[in-house]
Design an enzyme around this catalytic site. Sequence first.
Site, mmCIF file in Angstrom:
data_model
loop_
_atom_site.group_PDB
_atom_site.id
_atom_site.type_symbol
_atom_site.label_atom_id
_atom_site.label_comp_id
_atom_site.label_asym_id
_atom_site.label_seq_id
_atom_site.Cartn_x
_atom_site.Cartn_y
_atom_site.Cartn_z
ATOM 1 N N ARG A 41 -38.301 19.070 -25.714
ATOM 2 C CA ARG A 41 -37.592 17.826 -26.043
ATOM 3 C C ARG A 41 -36.108 18.067 -26.310
ATOM 4 O O ARG A 41 -35.294 17.158 -26.108
ATOM 5 C CB ARG A 41 -38.239 17.168 -27.266
ATOM 6 C CG ARG A 41 -39.499 16.416 -26.895
ATOM 7 C CD ARG A 41 -40.106 15.753 -28.100
ATOM 8 N NE ARG A 41 -41.083 14.751 -27.712
ATOM 9 C CZ ARG A 41 -41.926 14.178 -28.554
ATOM 10 N NH1 ARG A 41 -41.918 14.492 -29.827
ATOM 11 N NH2 ARG A 41 -42.779 13.267 -28.130
ATOM 12 N N LYS A 206 -59.083 11.530 -29.369
ATOM 13 C CA LYS A 206 -59.722 10.273 -29.766
ATOM 14 C C LYS A 206 -59.778 9.217 -28.660
ATOM 15 O O LYS A 206 -58.773 8.901 -28.031
ATOM 16 C CB LYS A 206 -58.969 9.670 -30.940
ATOM 17 C CG LYS A 206 -59.196 10.388 -32.246
ATOM 18 C CD LYS A 206 -58.374 9.687 -33.277
ATOM 19 C CE LYS A 206 -58.774 9.985 -34.698
ATOM 20 N NZ LYS A 206 -57.871 9.232 -35.596
ATOM 21 N N GLY A 364 -46.158 14.744 -25.251
ATOM 22 C CA GLY A 364 -46.669 15.539 -26.370
ATOM 23 C C GLY A 364 -47.440 16.789 -25.994
ATOM 24 O O GLY A 364 -46.887 17.740 -25.448
HETATM 25 C C1 3PG Z 1 -44.022 11.690 -30.924
HETATM 26 O O1 3PG Z 1 -43.998 12.901 -31.134
HETATM 27 O O2 3PG Z 1 -45.024 11.107 -30.511
HETATM 28 C C2 3PG Z 1 -42.745 10.925 -31.100
HETATM 29 O O3 3PG Z 1 -41.716 11.758 -31.516
HETATM 30 C C3 3PG Z 1 -42.961 9.804 -32.079
HETATM 31 O O4 3PG Z 1 -43.362 10.315 -33.316
HETATM 32 P P1 3PG Z 1 -44.337 9.457 -34.227
HETATM 33 O O5 3PG Z 1 -45.641 9.367 -33.503
HETATM 34 O O6 3PG Z 1 -44.424 10.191 -35.528
HETATM 35 O O7 3PG Z 1 -43.698 8.094 -34.386
#
Ligand code: 3PG
Length: 407
Positions: A41, A206, A364
Amino acid sequence: MSIRNLDDLLAEGVSGRRVLVRADLNVPLDKQTGDITDDGRIRAVLPTLGALTEAGAKVVVCSHLGRPKGAPDPQFSLAPVAGRLGELLGTAVHTATDTVGESAQATVAALADGEVALLENLRFNKGETSKDDAERGAFADQLAALGDVYVDDAFGAVHRKHASVHDVPARLPHFAGRLVLREVEVLSKLTGDPERPYVVVLGGSKVSDKLAVIEALLPKVDRLLIGGGMCFTFLKAQGHEVGSSLLEAEMVETCRNLLERSEGKIMLPVDVVAADAFAPDAAHDVVPVDGIPSHRVGLDIGPKTVAGFAAALKESACGEATNARTIFWNGPMGVFEMPAFAHGTRGVAEAIAGSDAFSVVGGGDSAAAVRALGLDEKAFGHISTGGGASLEYLEGKTLPGIAALEN
Ligand code: 3PG
Ligand code: MG
């Protein structure tokens, strides 16, 4: 799209102007050492930051990290991120010890043209995530005071109605950064008219998190392959016993209903790796899905499933030997952080990388998996920086951060 982007801003000229850049520098940190375990990121936002510094802007970067509870918390400090960002940019990054207070104001005031500052974690302030418009607005006022214009390059956070994402753009001239622009361009191809066959691979823990996207995708895709922890609720719905594997009992009926409506598009594992415990060194065996021992926990998909999924990515037009032309993948197939349970994720990732389809890896964990497993990022069409954000985009939801840029 009626969104102005970085090129529009550069054409206006930014030399000497304070450009407030919302980035998503929410990178995974090693729990023991605090080291950054995946800097994807940070690298993803470099094109925007580099273009701004080159053009002589005073660049003020802000981001969240983790989920602190509206007050400073050292374990969520952005300081390590500032270090890595500086290395990658090849220039010092001036760090503030608060987000909008004295330190932030002084740091921004001292910036020379072409320099970069990083504010402290946005979520050290209650106003950032508040559901109360006035509380969010008051924080957005303070944040907006640190910039003359606003650039959103935090694709991973555009689905959050947070002050820095949703309220600051209402207060400053606003532009989409290079990353946000590219992410939206790519994902809109998937929601528009993707080249067929279109195959989606979903994993992660999930079902409840993925339900909306499954509903939205089912009518659009030719095949939907399901692995990861969420597959066990589907396997239960198919009538299998899943031992002590992850199970969302209240979702079984929903999964049964989805399977009935899916017209055979949903493909589930036929074997899994079942372990004695959720541990890297736990004893484990490959078992068929109708033979999961009651005391064991499924931590990965099995080799027959990997082969079946790989074949489906090739012969995806329900039996016809037509290679997938479009692939979207979100969520690991197993606990890939433990080498014994990484084979499923690796196998599926390699099949996607080896395909000549236009492939998109959604955010992610799956993006981190690609890099952690040492796969060639260039073998994928696009690796999104947004997990939740890319899923909500595919669901067709209005994303507060994108909507704010459109106004
Ligand atoms: C993530 O990692 O999904 C984004 O940075 C958003 O973070 P959050 O889910 O804590 O809002
Ligand atoms: Mg998240």
